[in-house]
Design a protein around this motif. Sequence first.
Motif, PDB file in Angstrom:
ATOM      1  N   LEU A  27      13.688   5.278  -4.794  1.00 44.42           N
ATOM      2  CA  LEU A  27      13.050   6.382  -5.517  1.00 44.42           C
ATOM      3  C   LEU A  27      13.395   6.358  -7.001  1.00 44.42           C
ATOM      4  O   LEU A  27      12.563   6.671  -7.847  1.00 44.42           O
ATOM      5  CB  LEU A  27      13.458   7.715  -4.887  1.00 44.42           C
ATOM      6  CG  LEU A  27      12.878   8.021  -3.499  1.00 44.42           C
ATOM      7  CD1 LEU A  27      13.509   9.276  -2.912  1.00 44.42           C
ATOM      8  CD2 LEU A  27      11.362   8.157  -3.550  1.00 44.42           C
ATOM      9  N   ILE A  28      14.624   5.986  -7.319  1.00 43.72           N
ATOM     10  CA  ILE A  28      15.012   5.871  -8.726  1.00 43.72           C
ATOM     11  C   ILE A  28      14.237   4.740  -9.397  1.00 43.72           C
ATOM     12  O   ILE A  28      13.753   4.874 -10.527  1.00 43.72           O
ATOM     13  CB  ILE A  28      16.530   5.644  -8.851  1.00 43.72           C
ATOM     14  CG1 ILE A  28      17.294   6.902  -8.421  1.00 43.72           C
ATOM     15  CG2 ILE A  28      16.908   5.278 -10.291  1.00 43.72           C
ATOM     16  CD1 ILE A  28      18.784   6.696  -8.268  1.00 43.72           C
ATOM     17  N   LEU A  29      14.114   3.621  -8.705  1.00 40.82           N
ATOM     18  CA  LEU A  29      13.376   2.491  -9.267  1.00 40.82           C
ATOM     19  C   LEU A  29      11.942   2.866  -9.598  1.00 40.82           C
ATOM     20  O   LEU A  29      11.429   2.562 -10.689  1.00 40.82           O
ATOM     21  CB  LEU A  29      13.395   1.313  -8.292  1.00 40.82           C
ATOM     22  CG  LEU A  29      14.650   0.446  -8.289  1.00 40.82           C
ATOM     23  CD1 LEU A  29      14.667  -0.454  -7.065  1.00 40.82           C
ATOM     24  CD2 LEU A  29      14.720  -0.402  -9.564  1.00 40.82           C
ATOM     25  N   GLU A  30      11.265   3.548  -8.673  1.00 42.21           N
ATOM     26  CA  GLU A  30       9.849   3.818  -8.917  1.00 42.21           C
ATOM     27  C   GLU A  30       9.627   5.010  -9.850  1.00 42.21           C
ATOM     28  O   GLU A  30       8.559   5.112 -10.459  1.00 42.21           O
ATOM     29  CB  GLU A  30       9.087   3.995  -7.615  1.00 42.21           C
ATOM     30  CG  GLU A  30       9.524   5.114  -6.719  1.00 42.21           C
ATOM     31  CD  GLU A  30       8.672   5.152  -5.450  1.00 42.21           C
ATOM     32  OE1 GLU A  30       7.564   4.579  -5.435  1.00 42.21           O
ATOM     33  OE2 GLU A  30       9.114   5.753  -4.461  1.00 42.21           O
ATOM     34  N   SER A  31      10.619   5.871  -9.999  1.00 37.55           N
ATOM     35  CA  SER A  31      10.453   6.973 -10.953  1.00 37.55           C
ATOM     36  C   SER A  31      10.884   6.584 -12.364  1.00 37.55           C
ATOM     37  O   SER A  31      10.282   7.024 -13.347  1.00 37.55           O
ATOM     38  CB  SER A  31      11.250   8.198 -10.492  1.00 37.55           C
ATOM     39  OG  SER A  31      12.640   7.927 -10.450  1.00 37.55           O
ATOM     40  N   ASP A  32      11.906   5.709 -12.463  1.00 35.94           N
ATOM     41  CA  ASP A  32      12.449   5.365 -13.779  1.00 35.94           C
ATOM     42  C   ASP A  32      12.007   3.998 -14.305  1.00 35.94           C
ATOM     43  O   ASP A  32      12.030   3.765 -15.516  1.00 35.94           O
ATOM     44  CB  ASP A  32      13.980   5.391 -13.739  1.00 35.94           C
ATOM     45  CG  ASP A  32      14.553   6.776 -13.497  1.00 35.94           C
ATOM     46  OD1 ASP A  32      13.764   7.730 -13.373  1.00 35.94           O
ATOM     47  OD2 ASP A  32      15.791   6.902 -13.428  1.00 35.94           O
ATOM     48  N   TYR A  33      11.617   3.104 -13.415  1.00 36.30           N
ATOM     49  CA  TYR A  33      11.264   1.738 -13.826  1.00 36.30           C
ATOM     50  C   TYR A  33       9.973   1.270 -13.145  1.00 36.30           C
ATOM     51  O   TYR A  33       9.933   0.207 -12.522  1.00 36.30           O
ATOM     52  CB  TYR A  33      12.409   0.774 -13.484  1.00 36.30           C
ATOM     53  CG  TYR A  33      13.742   1.197 -14.042  1.00 36.30           C
ATOM     54  CD1 TYR A  33      14.096   0.909 -15.354  1.00 36.30           C
ATOM     55  CD2 TYR A  33      14.646   1.904 -13.254  1.00 36.30           C
ATOM     56  CE1 TYR A  33      15.315   1.302 -15.872  1.00 36.30           C
ATOM     57  CE2 TYR A  33      15.876   2.307 -13.763  1.00 36.30           C
ATOM     58  CZ  TYR A  33      16.204   2.008 -15.065  1.00 36.30           C
ATOM     59  OH  TYR A  33      17.418   2.396 -15.570  1.00 36.30           O
ATOM     60  N   PRO A  34       8.904   2.045 -13.252  1.00 34.52           N
ATOM     61  CA  PRO A  34       7.665   1.706 -12.534  1.00 34.52           C
ATOM     62  C   PRO A  34       7.053   0.385 -12.976  1.00 34.52           C
ATOM     63  O   PRO A  34       6.316  -0.237 -12.202  1.00 34.52           O
ATOM     64  CB  PRO A  34       6.738   2.883 -12.852  1.00 34.52           C
ATOM     65  CG  PRO A  34       7.259   3.433 -14.143  1.00 34.52           C
ATOM     66  CD  PRO A  34       8.745   3.260 -14.072  1.00 34.52           C
ATOM     67  N   ASP A  35       7.351  -0.062 -14.184  1.00 32.31           N
ATOM     68  CA  ASP A  35       6.781  -1.307 -14.680  1.00 32.31           C
ATOM     69  C   ASP A  35       7.449  -2.538 -14.079  1.00 32.31           C
ATOM     70  O   ASP A  35       6.940  -3.653 -14.224  1.00 32.31           O
ATOM     71  CB  ASP A  35       6.907  -1.373 -16.198  1.00 32.31           C
ATOM     72  CG  ASP A  35       8.343  -1.277 -16.668  1.00 32.31           C
ATOM     73  OD1 ASP A  35       9.084  -0.412 -16.134  1.00 32.31           O
ATOM     74  OD2 ASP A  35       8.749  -2.053 -17.557  1.00 32.31           O
ATOM     75  N   LYS A  36       8.569  -2.337 -13.382  1.00 29.08           N
ATOM     76  CA  LYS A  36       9.335  -3.465 -12.856  1.00 29.08           C
ATOM     77  C   LYS A  36       8.968  -3.830 -11.416  1.00 29.08           C
ATOM     78  O   LYS A  36       9.289  -4.925 -10.958  1.00 29.08           O
ATOM     79  CB  LYS A  36      10.832  -3.151 -12.900  1.00 29.08           C
ATOM     80  CG  LYS A  36      11.387  -2.873 -14.301  1.00 29.08           C
ATOM     81  CD  LYS A  36      11.360  -4.110 -15.167  1.00 29.08           C
ATOM     82  CE  LYS A  36      12.047  -3.853 -16.498  1.00 29.08           C
ATOM     83  NZ  LYS A  36      11.994  -5.046 -17.387  1.00 29.08           N
ATOM     84  N   ILE A  37       8.314  -2.916 -10.711  1.00 28.42           N
ATOM     85  CA  ILE A  37       8.071  -3.144  -9.283  1.00 28.42           C
ATOM     86  C   ILE A  37       6.599  -2.930  -8.938  1.00 28.42           C
ATOM     87  O   ILE A  37       5.861  -2.269  -9.674  1.00 28.42           O
ATOM     88  CB  ILE A  37       8.952  -2.224  -8.413  1.00 28.42           C
ATOM     89  CG1 ILE A  37       8.693  -0.750  -8.749  1.00 28.42           C
ATOM     90  CG2 ILE A  37      10.431  -2.567  -8.613  1.00 28.42           C
ATOM     91  CD1 ILE A  37       9.470   0.226  -7.883  1.00 28.42           C
ATOM     92  N   GLY A  38       6.194  -3.515  -7.801  1.00 22.60           N
ATOM     93  CA  GLY A  38       4.801  -3.437  -7.414  1.00 22.60           C
ATOM     94  C   GLY A  38       4.503  -2.382  -6.373  1.00 22.60           C
ATOM     95  O   GLY A  38       3.632  -1.533  -6.545  1.00 22.60           O
ATOM     96  N   LYS A  39       5.251  -2.400  -5.279  1.00 25.17           N
ATOM     97  CA  LYS A  39       5.071  -1.449  -4.191  1.00 25.17           C
ATOM     98  C   LYS A  39       6.434  -1.081  -3.637  1.00 25.17           C
ATOM     99  O   LYS A  39       7.419  -1.791  -3.855  1.00 25.17           O
ATOM    100  CB  LYS A  39       4.212  -2.041  -3.072  1.00 25.17           C
ATOM    101  CG  LYS A  39       2.784  -2.381  -3.454  1.00 25.17           C
ATOM    102  CD  LYS A  39       2.041  -2.991  -2.275  1.00 25.17           C
ATOM    103  CE  LYS A  39       0.621  -3.392  -2.665  1.00 25.17           C
ATOM    104  NZ  LYS A  39      -0.105  -4.031  -1.529  1.00 25.17           N
ATOM    105  N   VAL A  40       6.471   0.022  -2.888  1.00 23.27           N
ATOM    106  CA  VAL A  40       7.709   0.459  -2.245  1.00 23.27           C
ATOM    107  C   VAL A  40       7.409   0.822  -0.797  1.00 23.27           C
ATOM    108  O   VAL A  40       6.417   1.498  -0.515  1.00 23.27           O
ATOM    109  CB  VAL A  40       8.334   1.669  -2.972  1.00 23.27           C
ATOM    110  CG1 VAL A  40       9.474   2.272  -2.155  1.00 23.27           C
ATOM    111  CG2 VAL A  40       8.839   1.270  -4.357  1.00 23.27           C
ATOM    112  N   ILE A  41       8.252   0.347   0.104  1.00 22.13           N
ATOM    113  CA  ILE A  41       8.199   0.766   1.507  1.00 22.13           C
ATOM    114  C   ILE A  41       9.560   1.357   1.850  1.00 22.13           C
ATOM    115  O   ILE A  41      10.588   0.708   1.664  1.00 22.13           O
ATOM    116  CB  ILE A  41       7.882  -0.400   2.452  1.00 22.13           C
ATOM    117  CG1 ILE A  41       6.523  -1.024   2.112  1.00 22.13           C
ATOM    118  CG2 ILE A  41       7.902   0.071   3.910  1.00 22.13           C
ATOM    119  CD1 ILE A  41       6.198  -2.271   2.933  1.00 22.13           C
ATOM    120  N   ILE A  42       9.571   2.591   2.315  1.00 25.61           N
ATOM    121  CA  ILE A  42      10.811   3.249   2.732  1.00 25.61           C
ATOM    122  C   ILE A  42      10.764   3.438   4.241  1.00 25.61           C
ATOM    123  O   ILE A  42       9.848   4.065   4.768  1.00 25.61           O
ATOM    124  CB  ILE A  42      10.992   4.595   2.007  1.00 25.61           C
ATOM    125  CG1 ILE A  42      11.183   4.355   0.499  1.00 25.61           C
ATOM    126  CG2 ILE A  42      12.181   5.360   2.580  1.00 25.61           C
ATOM    127  CD1 ILE A  42      11.284   5.625  -0.324  1.00 25.61           C
TER     128      ILE A  42
END
Length: 357
Positions: free
Chosen positions: A149-164
């Motif tokens: 959640l921190i990655l996608e809220s703070d560094y959205p340009d670094k990742i493509g998708k998230v599966i939790i």
Amino acid sequence: MAKYLLIFVFLFSGLGAGYAQAISMQQDSTLNNLVLANGTITCKTGEAGKINKTGKGKQSIILIAGFGFGEAELRPLITHLEDNYTLYTITPAGFASTPPPSIPDSSVKYSELTWTRGIVKSILQLIQTEKLIKPCIIAHFVIATQAALILESDYPDKIGKVIIISGSPYRYYASQQNGLWTDWEHEYKLSPAQRENLVEKYWAPEWFKTITKKTWDENMWTPEDYCSDKNTGEAIFNSSAAVPVQVMIRYILEWMAYDPGENYKRITTPTLLLIPDFKNIFTVADSADTATCKKANAKQYLNYFHQQSWQDVMSSGNPAFHFQKISNTGIFMWLDNPEQTFQSIDAFLNKQHKKSE
């Protein structure tokens, strides 16, 4: 009742004499679980405990092990993915016999998420070192959920998708009922400041600092919470129980101090939430059992930690989030229902999301 106080009862004031006596039996005033044991070998904050690279696929996936676990517990998931992807499996520092970070200075609050953000830092470093382009993040269970959640809220340009998978976004609290904090149906809402204060003033110094290892183990997620197969569930439980309790406590206090609610609406990364239904557990729980964690009411933490706590995400109306409940599953859902779990993962990874790709 004392047997499952840790995991599901919100107690911080107004304890009756019976409860106070029960809790005192679970404590050892000579302990200080808020610091590492003497002689503990540590790593730098921001270093992963272990990173294992497998597979040769064009698309990269970063798989984060959850609370107390490492590569071994994720092996079936790794095996499924590594034929088609380049997979980086992250064991957070301190789990699975890896060195933990040093405990930060006592002036550093748990809400600063020093260790949890250390996981995030190790992933960002991995992305940079390996020159990864928009890797998918797959996070299992708590702590890994917070890192994702921190990655996608703070560094959205670094990742493509998230599966939790089988995650819990924050520590859900029940409301008060008949003088006890056991009304799970109505969440006791806390502001970020209140959540932080509760951890700093109560949970850390008054409960976790002096609980015994026996108390910790008896109040953690149980083998059947992890997997319906008894032997496998016990093996998973034992893996988590082997992690030093001081390490587990540091991570769980950061989870309890974390509140991602204000970030939900601004997340744009396509995110799949795979939620276990715990059907086998709720079906077989013994409603007549009033003394152990097998009591039907005691298992409510599974519903509210891993299911209802996602309600704010659902209510946000953010189209980036996709929800799917996987039938007949516990926390290690790929062991209980591999077909549906893997189908859901594969479909999401192959789906095109125009906003982010």
